[in-house]
Scaffold this active site. Structure first.
Site, PDB file in Angstrom:
ATOM      1  N   LYS A 222       0.211  48.572 -63.269  1.00 60.22           N
ATOM      2  CA  LYS A 222       0.999  48.216 -62.082  1.00 60.22           C
ATOM      3  C   LYS A 222       2.298  47.635 -62.577  1.00 60.22           C
ATOM      4  O   LYS A 222       2.391  47.130 -63.702  1.00 60.22           O
ATOM      5  CB  LYS A 222       0.250  47.171 -61.243  1.00 60.22           C
ATOM      6  CG  LYS A 222       0.639  47.176 -59.783  1.00 60.22           C
ATOM      7  CD  LYS A 222      -0.041  48.307 -59.044  1.00 60.22           C
ATOM      8  CE  LYS A 222       0.343  48.323 -57.582  1.00 60.22           C
ATOM      9  NZ  LYS A 222      -0.494  49.264 -56.815  1.00 60.22           N
TER      10      LYS A 222
HETATM   11  P1  NAD Z   1       5.073  49.512 -47.456  1.00 58.20           P
HETATM   12  O1  NAD Z   1       6.098  48.635 -48.065  1.00 58.20           O
HETATM   13  O2  NAD Z   1       5.374  50.935 -47.180  1.00 58.20           O
HETATM   14  O3  NAD Z   1       4.536  48.862 -46.070  1.00 58.20           O
HETATM   15  C1  NAD Z   1       4.050  47.546 -45.973  1.00 58.20           C
HETATM   16  C2  NAD Z   1       3.886  47.218 -44.494  1.00 58.20           C
HETATM   17  O4  NAD Z   1       3.253  45.948 -44.355  1.00 58.20           O
HETATM   18  C3  NAD Z   1       5.223  47.106 -43.735  1.00 58.20           C
HETATM   19  O5  NAD Z   1       5.058  47.638 -42.430  1.00 58.20           O
HETATM   20  C4  NAD Z   1       5.451  45.598 -43.647  1.00 58.20           C
HETATM   21  O6  NAD Z   1       6.271  45.241 -42.551  1.00 58.20           O
HETATM   22  C5  NAD Z   1       4.027  45.146 -43.449  1.00 58.20           C
HETATM   23  N1  NAD Z   1       3.739  43.736 -43.760  1.00 58.20           N
HETATM   24  C6  NAD Z   1       4.125  43.005 -44.826  1.00 58.20           C
HETATM   25  N2  NAD Z   1       3.645  41.751 -44.706  1.00 58.20           N
HETATM   26  C7  NAD Z   1       2.936  41.719 -43.550  1.00 58.20           C
HETATM   27  C8  NAD Z   1       2.183  40.724 -42.871  1.00 58.20           C
HETATM   28  N3  NAD Z   1       2.048  39.493 -43.371  1.00 58.20           N
HETATM   29  N4  NAD Z   1       1.586  41.046 -41.676  1.00 58.20           N
HETATM   30  C9  NAD Z   1       1.688  42.275 -41.168  1.00 58.20           C
HETATM   31  N5  NAD Z   1       2.374  43.266 -41.765  1.00 58.20           N
HETATM   32  C10 NAD Z   1       2.993  42.983 -42.942  1.00 58.20           C
HETATM   33  O7  NAD Z   1       3.781  49.397 -48.435  1.00 58.20           O
HETATM   34  P2  NAD Z   1       2.554  50.408 -48.536  1.00 58.20           P
HETATM   35  O8  NAD Z   1       2.817  51.371 -49.611  1.00 58.20           O
HETATM   36  O9  NAD Z   1       2.148  50.844 -47.177  1.00 58.20           O
HETATM   37  O10 NAD Z   1       1.435  49.418 -49.123  1.00 58.20           O
HETATM   38  C11 NAD Z   1       0.643  48.575 -48.287  1.00 58.20           C
HETATM   39  C12 NAD Z   1      -0.595  48.163 -49.058  1.00 58.20           C
HETATM   40  O11 NAD Z   1      -1.343  49.339 -49.446  1.00 58.20           O
HETATM   41  C13 NAD Z   1      -0.337  47.413 -50.375  1.00 58.20           C
HETATM   42  O12 NAD Z   1      -1.385  46.496 -50.584  1.00 58.20           O
HETATM   43  C14 NAD Z   1      -0.396  48.506 -51.418  1.00 58.20           C
HETATM   44  O13 NAD Z   1      -0.682  48.016 -52.713  1.00 58.20           O
HETATM   45  C15 NAD Z   1      -1.529  49.329 -50.854  1.00 58.20           C
HETATM   46  N6  NAD Z   1      -1.597  50.707 -51.347  1.00 58.20           N
HETATM   47  C16 NAD Z   1      -0.542  51.557 -51.189  1.00 58.20           C
HETATM   48  C17 NAD Z   1      -0.661  52.859 -51.634  1.00 58.20           C
HETATM   49  C18 NAD Z   1       0.434  53.871 -51.437  1.00 58.20           C
HETATM   50  O14 NAD Z   1       0.196  55.067 -51.739  1.00 58.20           O
HETATM   51  N7  NAD Z   1       1.574  53.518 -50.914  1.00 58.20           N
HETATM   52  C19 NAD Z   1      -1.838  53.293 -52.269  1.00 58.20           C
HETATM   53  C20 NAD Z   1      -2.905  52.398 -52.401  1.00 58.20           C
HETATM   54  C21 NAD Z   1      -2.761  51.111 -51.928  1.00 58.20           C
END
Ligand code: NAD
Length: 424
Positions: free
Chosen positions: A113
């Site tokens: 990461k």
């Molecule tokens: P992103 O930046 O695209 O979206 C994050 C979202 O969460 C946004 O809508 C933001 O406004 C919201 N957010 C942030 N803090 C918040 C809070 N306290 N309450 C409510 N909403 C909140 O990120 P993403 O890629 O969607 O990742 C989200 C999660 O999924 C992370 O934990 C990431 O590690 C995990 N993840 C992502 C992927 C991927 O392919 N993108 C894969 C596996 C896991």
């Protein structure tokens, strides 16, 4: 160094959570302290300074990290996060979870990461590009298509991946498509990658509802986070017939007990940047309130530790499918298990992203691309196989899905270590 088998749980520190899950699995597998020490300790860590020339000519120095947790089963794989909350401990925990995720869904990668501690929302596009390129060149000695392959995470997207790929390729003197995944389709990305994590989350969420005897048609669901994971998860849940009654982002939450019009909400977010103010809904007083609604399904898809010792007793969902990494702390896990909530753990629920990243890497290395139907079918097959293996292990050992998933993954990685032996 010896890492205690009874790691004290400082709720909300993701590294403490990750290590306590590992210690529990090592205990269940009876693998002992040597293996625990090996797997609790990242293989490589790089911390770099990232000097940025701002648009006004001033210079600001940001801090970035890349942690490779484990390399025993193949190259390191894991996302890059741009967020003010990035810390070395957070990156270490996320790298460890990537190792387990790749092992659980049987793809030949170790876990990594990375991240840069800054808030991309308050920087210009040009500044984000300069941060990306400098960060990439600083960590380049450990990057490569057979060594460490980044992907998008919070605050990064396919544009950032394109800049990373370009920076690496320009420095190598030839185009290296396989050095990152999550690229645009026009640049060697895979069809189906953009929605793969959400598709995988929804696949296991529906399986978990069925496991609980809950029909998906009309089932109530709430999704925390409306980014790359949460948005498509909400859309796919609505498509499957669920009633998505609440959605939140970092600015607030919206609610409609009859079910939100999710495609219309997505248009509203495209136009305004937030779910807040969506006309066909009621605002919620506090964004976090959606976690405590009476629900069939809760999908935390935002950040870590949102379900913790202080609030887990308020959760009234039957099933929690973890779109985010680490949304439930160990203390909250225990409370939810006592309350009979079925938690589908992150390393299983959100593995769809890394599965299709793997497909993208395979396609890029072969320079031969698959159809979207092919990608989605292969994704569903792997999610289903992992779900069935975890459910069977949980039943056999009479443990939670998280303990089962972690135990299966740790066993796979430990077996690779044992087969390779300790050098020298
Ligand atoms: P992103 O930046 O695209 O979206 C994050 C979202 O969460 C946004 O809508 C933001 O406004 C919201 N957010 C942030 N803090 C918040 C809070 N306290 N309450 C409510 N909403 C909140 O990120 P993403 O890629 O969607 O990742 C989200 C999660 O999924 C992370 O934990 C990431 O590690 C995990 N993840 C992502 C992927 C991927 O392919 N993108 C894969 C596996 C896991």
């Amino acid at each position: 160094m010896t890492v205690s088998l009874t790691v004290p749980v400082h709720d909300r520190n993701p590294l403490v959570a990750a290590r306590s899950q590992l210690a529990d699995a090592i205990g269940l597998l009876d693998l002992g302290h040597g293996m625990l020490d090996m797997l609790a300790t990242p293989r490589r860590e790089v911390t770099v300074s990232v000097p940025l020339r701002r648009d006004d000519g001033s210079v600001e120095v940001l801090v970035g990290h890349r942690v490779q947790h484990n390399l025993s089963r193949g190259p390191a794989k894991g996302g890059v996060r741009f967020s003010p909350d990035v810390s070395l401990d957070e990156v270490r925990a996320l790298a460890m979870w990537m190792t387990w995720k790749c092992a659980l869904v049987n793809i030949p990668y170790g876990g990594a990461k990375g991240g840069v501690a800054f808030d991309p929302r308050v920087y210009s596009r040009g500044e984000i590009q300069r941060v990306t390129r400098r960060y990439t060149s600083e960590i380049m000695p450990i990057l490569g298509p057979t060594t460490d392959i980044p992907a998008p995470d919070i605050g990064t997207d396919e544009q950032v991946m394109s800049w990373m790929m370009d920076t690496y390729s320009v420095n190598r003197g030839h185009t290296v498509l396989g050095v990152v995944t999550g690229k645009p389709v026009a640049l060697g990305g895979s069809l189906g990658r953009a929605s793969a994590t959400s598709r995988g989350v929804v696949h296991v969420a529906l399986a978990a509802l069925a496991h609980r005897g809950i029909a998906v048609r009309g089932a109530s669901a709430a999704v925390q986070g409306f980014g790359k994971v949460g948005r498509d998860a909400a859309l796919l849940l609505a498509e499957a017939g669920a009633r998505v009654v609440a959605v939140s982002d970092q600015y607030g939450a919206v609610h409609d007990p009859d079910g939100l019009d999710v495609p219309a909400l997505a248009h509203h977010v495209d136009a305004t940047g937030s779910v807040v103010g969506f006309a066909a809904s009621e605002p919620m007083d506090a964004g976090d309130d959606l976690l405590f609604l009476d629900l069939d399904l809760l999908v935390p898809a935002a950040v870590e530790a949102v379900l913790n010792a202080d609030n887990a007793h308020r959760v009234r969902a039957s099933v929690v499918a973890e779109g985010a990494n680490g949304p439930t702390t160990p203390a909250a896990d225990a409370v939810l298990a006592d309350a009979g909530v079925l938690v589908v753990p992150d390393i299983l629920a959100n593995a769809g992203g890394v599965i299709v990243s793997y497909f993208e890497w395979v396609q890029a290395n072969q320079a031969y691309w698959w159809s979207e139907d092919d990608v989605n079918a292969r994704l569903a097959e792997r999610m289903q196989a992992a779900w069935e293996a975890v459910v069977a292990c949980a039943a056999r050992r009479d443990i939670s899905l998280r303990r089962a998933a972690t135990t299966l993954a740790v066993e796979t990685v430990a077996n690779a270590h044992l087969a390779r032996g300790l050098y020298p």
